[in-house]
Motif scaffolding. Sequence first.
Motif, short mmCIF file in Angstrom:
data_model
loop_
_atom_site.label_atom_id
_atom_site.label_comp_id
_atom_site.label_asym_id
_atom_site.label_seq_id
_atom_site.Cartn_x
_atom_site.Cartn_y
_atom_site.Cartn_z
N HIS A 122 0.74 -1.06 0.03
CA HIS A 122 -0.14 0.05 -0.11
C HIS A 122 0.97 1.25 -0.09
O HIS A 122 1.93 1.25 0.41
N PRO A 123 0.35 2.35 -0.38
CA PRO A 123 1.22 3.50 -0.62
C PRO A 123 1.77 3.88 0.85
O PRO A 123 2.85 4.55 0.98
N THR A 124 1.15 3.63 1.89
CA THR A 124 1.64 3.90 3.40
C THR A 124 2.61 3.00 3.63
O THR A 124 3.23 3.47 4.67
N GLY A 125 3.16 2.03 3.04
CA GLY A 125 4.03 1.04 3.36
C GLY A 125 3.79 -0.21 3.75
O GLY A 125 4.29 -1.11 3.83
N TYR A 126 2.33 -0.18 4.25
CA TYR A 126 1.83 -1.53 4.86
C TYR A 126 1.71 -2.50 3.34
O TYR A 126 1.51 -2.22 2.32
N THR A 127 2.04 -3.82 3.77
CA THR A 127 1.83 -4.91 2.85
C THR A 127 0.88 -6.05 3.16
O THR A 127 1.23 -6.49 4.48
N GLY A 128 -0.13 -6.35 2.46
CA GLY A 128 -0.93 -7.28 3.16
C GLY A 128 -1.97 -7.96 1.69
O GLY A 128 -1.76 -7.61 0.60
N PRO A 129 -2.63 -8.76 2.18
CA PRO A 129 -3.49 -9.26 1.28
C PRO A 129 -4.55 -8.26 0.75
O PRO A 129 -5.15 -7.50 1.23
N VAL A 130 -4.82 -8.57 -0.89
CA VAL A 130 -5.75 -7.57 -1.40
C VAL A 130 -6.63 -8.17 -2.51
O VAL A 130 -6.18 -9.22 -3.18
N THR A 149 -8.50 -3.70 -3.22
CA THR A 149 -9.02 -3.38 -1.65
C THR A 149 -8.25 -4.27 -0.48
O THR A 149 -8.12 -5.67 -0.91
N TRP A 150 -7.52 -3.75 0.20
CA TRP A 150 -6.78 -4.23 1.34
C TRP A 150 -7.70 -4.92 2.30
O TRP A 150 -8.49 -4.16 2.74
N ILE A 151 -7.69 -6.08 2.83
CA ILE A 151 -8.54 -6.86 3.42
C ILE A 151 -8.22 -7.80 4.54
O ILE A 151 -6.74 -7.77 4.78
N GLN A 152 -8.89 -7.99 5.56
CA GLN A 152 -8.54 -9.07 6.62
C GLN A 152 -9.61 -10.39 6.41
O GLN A 152 -10.75 -10.03 6.01
N ALA A 153 -9.03 -11.46 6.96
CA ALA A 153 -10.03 -12.77 6.76
C ALA A 153 -11.32 -12.57 7.68
O ALA A 153 -12.23 -13.35 7.33
N ARG A 156 -13.11 -7.45 7.47
CA ARG A 156 -13.04 -6.16 7.55
C ARG A 156 -11.99 -5.67 6.58
O ARG A 156 -10.96 -6.61 6.31
N LYS A 157 -12.03 -4.39 6.31
CA LYS A 157 -10.92 -4.05 5.35
C LYS A 157 -9.59 -3.70 6.23
O LYS A 157 -9.76 -3.63 7.59
N ALA A 158 -8.42 -3.76 5.86
CA ALA A 158 -7.19 -3.54 6.43
C ALA A 158 -7.16 -2.05 7.00
O ALA A 158 -7.85 -1.14 6.57
N ASP A 159 -6.53 -1.92 8.22
CA ASP A 159 -6.25 -0.47 8.88
C ASP A 159 -5.37 0.29 8.02
O ASP A 159 -3.99 0.41 8.80
N VAL A 160 -5.86 0.56 6.77
CA VAL A 160 -5.02 1.67 6.28
C VAL A 160 -5.74 2.43 5.62
O VAL A 160 -7.23 2.31 5.43
N GLU A 161 -5.32 3.82 5.22
CA GLU A 161 -6.01 4.75 4.83
C GLU A 161 -5.44 5.34 3.30
O GLU A 161 -4.55 5.92 3.35
N PRO A 162 -6.60 5.18 2.15
CA PRO A 162 -7.59 4.46 2.45
C PRO A 162 -7.36 3.00 1.78
O PRO A 162 -6.30 2.52 1.10
#
Length: 275
Positions: A122-130, A149-153, A156-162
């Motif tokens: 993600h542009p914030t630096g976070y890396t995760g499932p999408v 869309t960055w997601i969680q199992a 919920r969507k991942a805690d990134v903005e946006p």
Amino acid sequence: MIQWDDFEVGNHRLRCPACGRGDRDKTLGLTIEADGKGVAHCFRCSFTESYRPDWGTRRQMPAAPRIKAVVTQKHETLSDYGRDLWSACKPLSGVAAAYLKARRCVIPPVDGDLRFHSALKHPTGYTGPVLVGLITDAVTREPMSLHRTWIQADGRKADVEPPRLLLGGHRKQGGVIRLWPDEAVTTGLGIAEGIETALSLAWAYAPAWSCIDAGNLAAFPVLPGIEVLTIGADNDAAGTAAAQECAARWADAEREVYVTRQAQNDLNDILKEAA
């Protein structure tokens, strides 16, 4: 003005009092310290407000003037980067399938234009499932962009903005995410703004496509061969107006049109509440 006494110590997200577009539009970050001091800042309009208990009053600072960035559209069709990213995505499984199931969505077929990437930055630096949706021209089917869309199992969507992003410099107008392939679309089609809303509509009306936003839904063109259109409308001003505009155009073309209505904001909210 922010009602500071309503919030406990910690970080909060809420609607900006200056530019907020609705209760779900939570662009304002608010922090309350242990000593009662607080600060709030809007990530969109730069509205800022701070609070100190010893002042006895709240101090509000006007937002600084902002220069609107002009984004130059570089790609009429999907760029090489976008094509490489799409090729690196896999069929829905693991976290992606768990996310959709937790939101009570229909899992679309593997030959639709929704896939999964296990670790995207993600542009914030976070890396995760999408979740990655391929945006194609509604008429020509030409690949145009990608919706991520960055997601969680847990649904919920991942805690990134946006948590949702389109590819920069790519055309979005006139595009759709074909959650079901063209071959599955015979005489009827369901459409909605968001991916989750379209996959909620699909419990009753499938095949279904996502139009991405209200503007694209409003402009959704009359397509040959489709006799019945079902619109999963969002229950807000933009969503209602978009559904009415689209429905009127299809009705004028002598097609049968249905538009959903619900007290909640969208169809997915109904399914989550029922669960």
